[in-house]
Scaffold this motif. Structure first.
Motif, PDB file in Angstrom:
ATOM      1  N   ALA A 147      24.524  33.447  21.331  1.00 52.49           N
ATOM      2  CA  ALA A 147      24.718  33.823  22.925  1.00 52.49           C
ATOM      3  C   ALA A 147      23.457  34.506  23.193  1.00 52.49           C
ATOM      4  CB  ALA A 147      25.788  34.924  23.104  1.00 52.49           C
ATOM      5  N   LEU A 148      22.925  34.152  24.476  1.00 50.27           N
ATOM      6  CA  LEU A 148      21.626  34.730  24.947  1.00 50.27           C
ATOM      7  C   LEU A 148      22.202  35.437  26.404  1.00 50.27           C
ATOM      8  CD1 LEU A 148      20.880  31.786  23.554  1.00 50.27           C
ATOM      9  CD2 LEU A 148      18.467  32.341  24.321  1.00 50.27           C
ATOM     10  N   ALA A 149      21.466  36.707  26.696  1.00 57.56           N
ATOM     11  CA  ALA A 149      21.617  37.376  27.723  1.00 57.56           C
ATOM     12  C   ALA A 149      21.021  36.503  28.899  1.00 57.56           C
ATOM     13  CB  ALA A 149      21.057  38.688  27.723  1.00 57.56           C
ATOM     14  N   THR A 150      21.744  36.255  30.041  1.00 58.30           N
ATOM     15  CA  THR A 150      21.055  36.037  31.220  1.00 58.30           C
ATOM     16  C   THR A 150      20.650  36.919  32.120  1.00 58.30           C
ATOM     17  OG1 THR A 150      23.204  35.940  32.363  1.00 58.30           O
ATOM     18  CG2 THR A 150      22.857  34.020  31.148  1.00 58.30           C
ATOM     19  N   ALA A 151      19.828  36.543  32.980  1.00 54.36           N
ATOM     20  CA  ALA A 151      18.947  37.822  34.073  1.00 54.36           C
ATOM     21  C   ALA A 151      20.297  38.413  34.837  1.00 54.36           C
ATOM     22  CB  ALA A 151      18.166  36.896  34.905  1.00 54.36           C
ATOM     23  N   ASP A 152      21.372  37.687  35.030  1.00 59.20           N
ATOM     24  CA  ASP A 152      22.494  38.496  36.032  1.00 59.20           C
ATOM     25  C   ASP A 152      23.522  39.127  35.251  1.00 59.20           C
ATOM     26  OD1 ASP A 152      23.859  36.238  34.951  1.00 59.20           O
ATOM     27  OD2 ASP A 152      24.270  35.283  36.963  1.00 59.20           O
ATOM     28  N   GLY A 153      23.198  39.428  33.828  1.00 59.72           N
ATOM     29  CA  GLY A 153      24.271  40.226  33.156  1.00 59.72           C
ATOM     30  C   GLY A 153      25.347  39.317  32.422  1.00 59.72           C
ATOM     31  N   ALA A 154      25.261  37.978  32.463  1.00 54.23           N
ATOM     32  CA  ALA A 154      26.172  37.122  31.623  1.00 54.23           C
ATOM     33  C   ALA A 154      25.741  36.667  30.628  1.00 54.23           C
ATOM     34  CB  ALA A 154      26.577  35.890  32.662  1.00 54.23           C
ATOM     35  N   TRP A 155      26.214  35.799  29.670  1.00 46.02           N
ATOM     36  CA  TRP A 155      25.972  35.162  28.539  1.00 46.02           C
ATOM     37  C   TRP A 155      26.137  33.795  28.489  1.00 46.02           C
ATOM     38  CZ3 TRP A 155      23.821  38.557  24.757  1.00 46.02           C
ATOM     39  CH2 TRP A 155      24.010  39.967  25.201  1.00 46.02           C
ATOM     40  N   SER A 156      25.020  33.210  27.782  1.00 45.45           N
ATOM     41  CA  SER A 156      24.806  31.652  27.650  1.00 45.45           C
ATOM     42  C   SER A 156      25.095  31.384  26.335  1.00 45.45           C
ATOM     43  CB  SER A 156      23.348  31.036  28.125  1.00 45.45           C
ATOM     44  OG  SER A 156      23.191  30.887  29.409  1.00 45.45           O
ATOM     45  N   LEU A 157      25.949  30.428  25.957  1.00 46.23           N
ATOM     46  CA  LEU A 157      26.195  30.075  24.713  1.00 46.23           C
ATOM     47  C   LEU A 157      25.283  28.965  24.308  1.00 46.23           C
ATOM     48  CD1 LEU A 157      30.384  30.062  24.669  1.00 46.23           C
ATOM     49  CD2 LEU A 157      28.642  31.596  23.630  1.00 46.23           C
ATOM     50  N   ALA A 158      24.572  28.876  23.301  1.00 45.34           N
ATOM     51  CA  ALA A 158      23.921  27.885  22.940  1.00 45.34           C
ATOM     52  C   ALA A 158      24.116  27.120  21.515  1.00 45.34           C
ATOM     53  CB  ALA A 158      22.612  28.293  22.803  1.00 45.34           C
ATOM     54  N   ASP A 159      23.945  25.870  21.118  1.00 38.12           N
ATOM     55  CA  ASP A 159      23.894  25.402  19.887  1.00 38.12           C
ATOM     56  C   ASP A 159      22.890  25.642  19.246  1.00 38.12           C
ATOM     57  OD1 ASP A 159      22.512  23.312  20.673  1.00 38.12           O
ATOM     58  OD2 ASP A 159      23.876  21.663  20.458  1.00 38.12           O
ATOM     59  N   GLY A 160      22.701  25.010  17.743  1.00 37.82           N
ATOM     60  CA  GLY A 160      21.638  24.982  17.022  1.00 37.82           C
ATOM     61  C   GLY A 160      20.626  24.437  17.324  1.00 37.82           C
ATOM     62  N   GLU A 161      20.418  23.377  18.282  1.00 40.25           N
ATOM     63  CA  GLU A 161      19.689  22.559  18.812  1.00 40.25           C
ATOM     64  C   GLU A 161      18.827  23.027  20.174  1.00 40.25           C
ATOM     65  OE1 GLU A 161      21.151  18.505  18.586  1.00 40.25           O
ATOM     66  OE2 GLU A 161      21.099  18.622  16.402  1.00 40.25           O
ATOM     67  N   GLY A 162      19.268  24.178  20.610  1.00 38.83           N
ATOM     68  CA  GLY A 162      18.969  24.666  21.819  1.00 38.83           C
ATOM     69  C   GLY A 162      19.524  24.128  23.143  1.00 38.83           C
ATOM     70  N   ARG A 163      20.767  23.733  22.994  1.00 38.81           N
ATOM     71  CA  ARG A 163      21.272  23.269  24.130  1.00 38.81           C
ATOM     72  C   ARG A 163      22.181  24.333  24.964  1.00 38.81           C
ATOM     73  NH1 ARG A 163      24.653  17.598  25.085  1.00 38.81           N
ATOM     74  NH2 ARG A 163      23.381  16.960  26.985  1.00 38.81           N
ATOM     75  N   VAL A 164      22.202  24.717  25.953  1.00 44.54           N
ATOM     76  CA  VAL A 164      23.223  25.399  26.747  1.00 44.54           C
ATOM     77  C   VAL A 164      24.286  25.108  26.909  1.00 44.54           C
ATOM     78  CG1 VAL A 164      23.718  27.090  28.593  1.00 44.54           C
ATOM     79  CG2 VAL A 164      21.495  26.702  27.717  1.00 44.54           C
ATOM     80  N   LEU A 165      25.558  25.422  26.303  1.00 43.45           N
ATOM     81  CA  LEU A 165      26.849  25.009  26.183  1.00 43.45           C
ATOM     82  C   LEU A 165      27.812  25.585  27.466  1.00 43.45           C
ATOM     83  CD1 LEU A 165      27.624  24.966  22.478  1.00 43.45           C
ATOM     84  CD2 LEU A 165      26.673  23.158  24.065  1.00 43.45           C
ATOM     85  N   ALA A 166      27.613  26.784  27.483  1.00 41.73           N
ATOM     86  CA  ALA A 166      28.574  27.261  28.837  1.00 41.73           C
ATOM     87  C   ALA A 166      27.837  28.775  29.206  1.00 41.73           C
ATOM     88  CB  ALA A 166      29.969  27.500  28.137  1.00 41.73           C
ATOM     89  N   THR A 167      28.337  29.372  30.091  1.00 45.04           N
ATOM     90  CA  THR A 167      28.216  30.618  30.567  1.00 45.04           C
ATOM     91  C   THR A 167      29.315  31.352  30.659  1.00 45.04           C
ATOM     92  OG1 THR A 167      26.072  29.883  31.821  1.00 45.04           O
ATOM     93  CG2 THR A 167      26.891  31.998  32.379  1.00 45.04           C
ATOM     94  N   VAL A 168      29.432  32.511  29.822  1.00 45.84           N
ATOM     95  CA  VAL A 168      30.626  33.292  29.977  1.00 45.84           C
ATOM     96  C   VAL A 168      29.968  34.720  30.549  1.00 45.84           C
ATOM     97  CG1 VAL A 168      31.599  32.100  28.243  1.00 45.84           C
ATOM     98  CG2 VAL A 168      30.186  34.145  27.679  1.00 45.84           C
TER      99      VAL A 168
END
Length: 199
Positions: A66-87
């Motif tokens: 999970a990577l933080a987003t600028a607006d306080g949410a979180w982006s889920l990513a796979d091992g190849e660097g694709r963003v899968l969802a924002t939570v």
């Protein structure tokens, strides 16, 4: 078939096929590419039958970080660097990637700067995944941060599977709460520094 995170409706819409559509000119390769563009989809196989049916088989991607987003949410990513969802809430079942924020939408590819950390997150053995809080740094400074507060020093992504297997072997015999620093730069010779006073 094979969808847990992607709805059948989204797959059908992406494939651009609906009941009653003529299939003589249906382009399965283009439909597969369109389905594979959906955020969670890794691979799609589409077969058409002259009886008038279309079968779509999907293999989904797995969130590893999970990577933080600028607006306080979180982006889920796979091992190849694709963003899968924002939570909205920080996920507790995957590692955080520290020191990086993203504004990439689901389906987008993350910048190269984060790929090493994602490779590490993807390589964490299932037996210690629950103990891992975060991955931070890059290159020789890559570190896995344990939920108990200690760190696993990797010294780079080369041999990352062997390094994390070595860490898992140590953690099978030492409580993560007792780990101050576990250096697996040389996977055949892990070096453990215990928390002072921890047996």
């Amino acid at each position: 078939e094979g969808t847990e995170r992607t709805s059948a409706e989204a797959v059908a819409e992406a494939a651009d096929v609906a009941p009653g559509d003529p299939l003589a000119w249906f382009d399965t390769a283009a439909a597969e590419a369109a389905v594979e563009a959906l955020p969670w989809v890794d691979e799609a196989t589409i077969q058409r039958a002259w009886s008038g049916s279309v079968t779509v088989e999907v293999t989904e991607r797995v969130a590893v970080a999970a990577l933080a987003t600028a607006d306080g949410a979180w982006s889920l990513a796979d091992g190849e660097g694709r963003v899968l969802a924002t939570v909205d809430a920080e996920p507790t079942d995957v590692a955080r990637v520290e020191g990086v924020t993203t504004s990439a939408p689901p389906g987008a590819q993350l910048d190269d700067e984060v790929l090493e950390a994602l490779e590490v997150a993807a390589a964490v053995p299932s037996g210690i995944r629950a103990e891992v809080a975060a991955v931070q740094g890059s290159g020789a400074a890559l570190v896995v941060v344990l939920r108990a507060g200690g760190e696993i020093v990797l010294g780079g992504v080369d041999e990352v599977d062997a390094k994390l297997d070595a860490a898992a072997a140590v953690l099978a015999n030492v409580s993560p709460a007792c780990v101050d620093r576990l250096d697996v730069t040389l996977p055949a010779a892990p070096a453990l520094v215990r928390v002072p006073g921890c047996g």
